[in-house]
Design a protein around this motif. Structure first.
Motif, PDB file in Angstrom:
ATOM      1  N   SER A 103       0.932  -1.151   0.054  1.00  0.00           N
ATOM      2  CA  SER A 103      -0.097  -0.072   0.129  1.00  0.00           C
ATOM      3  C   SER A 103       0.861   1.407   0.021  1.00  0.00           C
ATOM      4  O   SER A 103       0.425   2.217  -0.700  1.00  0.00           O
ATOM      5  CB  SER A 103      -0.844   0.039   1.322  1.00  0.00           C
ATOM      6  OG  SER A 103      -0.129   0.447   2.387  1.00  0.00           O
ATOM      7  N   ASP A 146      -5.860   4.525   2.356  1.00  0.00           N
ATOM      8  CA  ASP A 146      -5.485   3.923   3.587  1.00  0.00           C
ATOM      9  C   ASP A 146      -6.880   3.854   4.211  1.00  0.00           C
ATOM     10  O   ASP A 146      -7.105   2.849   4.837  1.00  0.00           O
ATOM     11  CB  ASP A 146      -4.668   4.792   4.437  1.00  0.00           C
ATOM     12  CG  ASP A 146      -3.081   4.550   4.137  1.00  0.00           C
ATOM     13  OD1 ASP A 146      -2.979   3.827   3.184  1.00  0.00           O
ATOM     14  OD2 ASP A 146      -2.458   5.440   4.835  1.00  0.00           O
ATOM     15  N   VAL A 162      -4.722  -2.164   5.792  1.00  0.00           N
ATOM     16  CA  VAL A 162      -4.163  -1.105   6.574  1.00  0.00           C
ATOM     17  C   VAL A 162      -4.906  -0.505   7.942  1.00  0.00           C
ATOM     18  O   VAL A 162      -4.268  -0.235   8.495  1.00  0.00           O
ATOM     19  CB  VAL A 162      -4.160   0.012   5.377  1.00  0.00           C
ATOM     20  CG1 VAL A 162      -3.614   1.392   5.983  1.00  0.00           C
ATOM     21  CG2 VAL A 162      -2.945  -0.189   4.500  1.00  0.00           C
TER      22      VAL A 162
END
Length: 108
Positions: A31, A68, A74
């Motif tokens: 990510s 996120d 995440v």
């Protein structure tokens, strides 16, 4: 960027374990890269963290925050990290990592 850890040696050592080479969750590192971060380093002194990011032209903090927020893994990581991190004393409520102002650079 800067952030504080809770001033507890056991928690600090555990935080360091989570961030040791190969221990960060692969979904988290993916990510970070997907947001346009080319490289990231985190340094620790006492309980204060400093993060240095090298980013490409597509990186944007607001875009990263949106990505996120929409990523379950995440969010799971961030929830876990809340056990270790705390806001800097001058940080706005709910903000853990604050940007740093560059006040000196040897080479221009």
């Amino acid at each position: 960027m800067a952030c504080d850890l809770k001033d507890d040696n056991i928690l600090i050592e555990k935080y360091k374990e989570y961030h040791a080479a190969g221990n960060a969750w692969p979904e988290i590192t993916a990510s970070i890269k997907d947001a346009g971060v080319l490289d990231m380093e985190i340094y620790l002194t006492g309980n204060r963290l400093f993060m240095i990011m090298e980013v490409n032209e597509t990186f944007d903090f607001q875009k990263k925050a949106k990505m996120d927020a929409e990523n379950k893994k995440v969010q799971e990581w961030e929830t876990l990290m809340q056990n270790f991190q705390q806001e800097l004393p001058w940080a706005p409520k709910g903000i853990k990592w604050l940007p740093l102002d560059c006040i000196f650079k040897l080479e221009q």
